[in-house]
Design a protein around this motif. Structure first.
Motif, mmCIF file in Angstrom:
data_model
loop_
_atom_site.group_PDB
_atom_site.id
_atom_site.type_symbol
_atom_site.label_atom_id
_atom_site.label_comp_id
_atom_site.label_asym_id
_atom_site.label_seq_id
_atom_site.Cartn_x
_atom_site.Cartn_y
_atom_site.Cartn_z
ATOM 1 N N GLY A 128 0.831 -1.193 0.000
ATOM 2 C CA GLY A 128 0.000 0.000 0.000
ATOM 3 C C GLY A 128 0.867 1.245 0.000
ATOM 4 N N ARG A 129 0.384 2.305 -0.655
ATOM 5 C CA ARG A 129 1.160 3.539 -0.762
ATOM 6 C C ARG A 129 0.665 4.582 0.240
ATOM 7 N NH1 ARG A 129 3.074 -0.044 -3.994
ATOM 8 N NH2 ARG A 129 4.231 0.610 -5.851
ATOM 9 N N VAL A 130 1.622 5.350 0.784
ATOM 10 C CA VAL A 130 1.318 6.406 1.739
ATOM 11 C C VAL A 130 1.279 7.728 0.974
ATOM 12 C CG1 VAL A 130 2.002 7.582 3.859
ATOM 13 C CG2 VAL A 130 2.434 5.127 3.603
ATOM 14 N N VAL A 141 -3.439 4.107 0.513
ATOM 15 C CA VAL A 141 -4.244 3.434 -0.502
ATOM 16 C C VAL A 141 -3.634 2.066 -0.796
ATOM 17 C CG1 VAL A 141 -2.986 4.602 -2.381
ATOM 18 C CG2 VAL A 141 -5.224 3.589 -2.831
ATOM 19 N N GLU A 142 -4.461 1.030 -0.764
ATOM 20 C CA GLU A 142 -3.985 -0.315 -1.075
ATOM 21 C C GLU A 142 -3.643 -0.402 -2.560
ATOM 22 O OE1 GLU A 142 -3.356 -2.742 1.042
ATOM 23 O OE2 GLU A 142 -4.020 -1.510 2.720
ATOM 24 N N TRP A 143 -2.668 -1.244 -2.873
ATOM 25 C CA TRP A 143 -2.175 -1.341 -4.257
ATOM 26 C C TRP A 143 -3.310 -1.670 -5.217
ATOM 27 C CZ3 TRP A 143 -1.883 -4.934 -8.177
ATOM 28 C CH2 TRP A 143 -0.970 -4.654 -9.204
ATOM 29 N N LYS A 144 -4.196 -2.577 -4.826
ATOM 30 C CA LYS A 144 -5.282 -2.997 -5.717
ATOM 31 C C LYS A 144 -6.221 -1.840 -6.048
ATOM 32 C CE LYS A 144 -5.533 -7.840 -4.186
ATOM 33 N NZ LYS A 144 -4.575 -7.785 -3.074
ATOM 34 N N SER A 148 -2.571 4.737 -11.162
ATOM 35 C CA SER A 148 -1.195 4.622 -11.650
ATOM 36 C C SER A 148 -0.301 5.674 -11.008
ATOM 37 C CB SER A 148 -1.167 4.747 -13.172
ATOM 38 O OG SER A 148 -1.747 5.971 -13.592
ATOM 39 N N GLU A 149 -0.826 6.877 -10.773
ATOM 40 C CA GLU A 149 -0.030 7.920 -10.115
ATOM 41 C C GLU A 149 0.285 7.532 -8.670
ATOM 42 O OE1 GLU A 149 -2.829 8.438 -11.752
ATOM 43 O OE2 GLU A 149 -2.183 9.600 -13.522
ATOM 44 N N GLU A 150 -0.691 6.947 -7.983
ATOM 45 C CA GLU A 150 -0.459 6.536 -6.596
ATOM 46 C C GLU A 150 0.517 5.370 -6.527
ATOM 47 O OE1 GLU A 150 -4.754 7.867 -4.641
ATOM 48 O OE2 GLU A 150 -4.551 5.932 -5.665
ATOM 49 N N ARG A 151 0.464 4.472 -7.492
ATOM 50 C CA ARG A 151 1.399 3.338 -7.500
ATOM 51 C C ARG A 151 2.835 3.799 -7.741
ATOM 52 N NH1 ARG A 151 -1.943 -1.401 -10.855
ATOM 53 N NH2 ARG A 151 -3.615 -1.644 -9.289
#
Length: 433
Positions: A128-130, A141-144, A148-151
């Motif tokens: 998950g991204r902070v 936000v969890e990866w799933k 694309s910007e958050e990943r």
């Protein structure tokens, strides 16, 4: 609170994930031992049918998550035990988190609604991204569910959070299963906390936060733990001749000025006192070795063994539940089990204590200053007195008094000329083939 209900499906194992071992102890035991140095109270959330895991957590409280509906749901199971003050949520599959990071998390919580632990792994993968704004956290936000910007964000969530007990109870009640997995994510409380006030993060190394969900990840965690244990040992004054080849347990006790040669493995429960030398290719478990002793090469010390000061245990010698008295030696090709060997006694090559009769174990007691000849066999229970001598090749079935010489072997008979007759007969048979 430690979340430990995971089945560990990717482990391909019938054991709960938290019971898999690192450094000779279950993952959950590592985490509890560290948490005990920081927190006042520990609660562990386990899954149904995990009685063995709950027993490992004793005397700490456990609660059962009957349905696996996500980390937020798991945390709800323990909310009645939060009490007052701050609550930190840890994960059994992050067993290498340090007390330093835990304390930093508690410090960061002061003046903030919530604090979390984050990391920047070499491969962010499916973490998950902070999402941040300056030094403040907006949400996780969890990866799933990430765009694309958050990943593309390299700051990843380690899952560990800390918040006030009352606030956390409220946020857990507000978490909804509105995501791809249809689960209640604990990470959703971050956005709820951020909407109310400040959320801060503490950044920690990936090596102590990487999750363990597969055998490959377990192996990587073992490597990281071994690096940590070796570093701590050398910092404490231990010489590791080839550190990368020495494997320690989490509970291994090694005092300063111990020398450990290459390819040595320690099982649980080993204590080495100062000025011990462990030579190459030895295996030790459940034993204590005292100052000036030399163990190995190729020695095996099994549980219940005590090697006193200045003892020698040599190549291909195995000791099990043995007390080896000060200055005693067993240098070659010997098995001693359930035995007491007195000070300064010399045990010759090929000696065996026959300690098991097929049903019960029996002890052999050998006194001080005895001399045990090579290839001697002791059929326990049997006692050899101080200063006794046992002739090579003897089978000892009765007590040997102090200062006595025991000859427990058949009388030698020489047959003149028979060697040549036998040899000629064999050669003649060979020629006829």
């Amino acid at each position: 609170m430690i979340l430990a209900a995971g089945l560990g499906t990717r482990m391909r194992s019938t054991l709960p994930k938290a019971m898999h071992r690192l450094g000779g102890r279950p993952m959950i035991a590592h985490l509890i031992a560290t948490a005990e140095t920081v927190f006042d109270r520990i609660v562990v959330v386990v899954g149904p049918g995990m009685e063995a895991l709950a027993a490992l957590c004793a005397p700490h409280a456990t609660v059962v998550q009957q349905e696996r509906l996500g980390t937020g749901h798991a945390a709800r199971m323990a909310q009645d035990l939060f009490g007052e003050g701050d609550v930190a949520v840890l994960y059994a599959d992050n067993p290498l988190i340090t007390a330093v990071t835990m304390r930093a998390l508690l410090d960061a919580r002061q003046g903030a609604e919530l604090a979390l632990v984050a990391m920047r792994p070499a491969d962010p993968g499916r973490y998950g991204r902070v999402v941040t704004e300056g030094d403040r956290v907006l949400r996780v936000v969890e990866w799933k569910d990430a765009t694309s910007e958050e990943r593309a964000i390299d700051l990843c969530n380690a899952g560990v959070i800390c918040a006030g007990a009352d606030a956390l109870r409220g946020w857990l009640g507000d978490v909804r299963a509105e995501n791809v997995q249809g689960e209640y994510y604990l990470t959703d409380v971050v956005a709820l906390a951020a909407a109310k006030g400040t959320v801060r993060f503490v950044e920690a190394p990936e090596a102590e936060l990487a999750g363990i969900n597969s055998r490959a990840e377990l192996a990587r965690a073992e490597a990281a733990l071994q690096d940590r244990l070796r570093g701590e040992a050398m910092e404490a004054g231990v010489t590791l001749v080839a550190p990368e080849t020495v494997f320690l347990c989490a509970d291994t006790v090694i005092e300063p000025d111990v020398v450990i040669e290459p390819n040595v493995v320690f099982g649980p429960g080993v204590t080495l006192r100062s000025h011990v030398t462990i030579r190459a290719f030895s295996h030790l478990e459940g034993c204590e070795v005292r100052g000036g002793a030399i163990i190995g090469p190729y020695a095996r010390l099994r549980p219940g063994t005590l090697c006193a000061e200045n003892t020698h245990v040599g190549n291909f010698v195995e000791l099990k539940a043995v007390t080896l008295g000060e200055g005693a030696k067993a240098n070659h090709l010997t098995y001693l089990g359930d035995a007491a060997i007195g000070p300064r006694t010399n045990v010759g090559a090929g000696t065996i204590t026959c300690n098991y009769d097929g049903v019960f174990k029996h002890r052999t007691t050998i006194g001080a200053d005895a001399f045990i000849g090579s290839d001697s066999i002791f059929v326990a229970p049997v006692t050899v007195g101080d200063g006794a001598l046992v002739a090579a090749g003897s089978v000892i079935t009765e007590a040997v008094p102090a200062e006595a010489a025991a000859f427990g072997r058949g009388r030698q008979v020489n047959k003149e000329g028979r060697a040549k007759i036998l040899r000629d007969s064999l050669l003649a048979r060979k020629e006829k083939r």
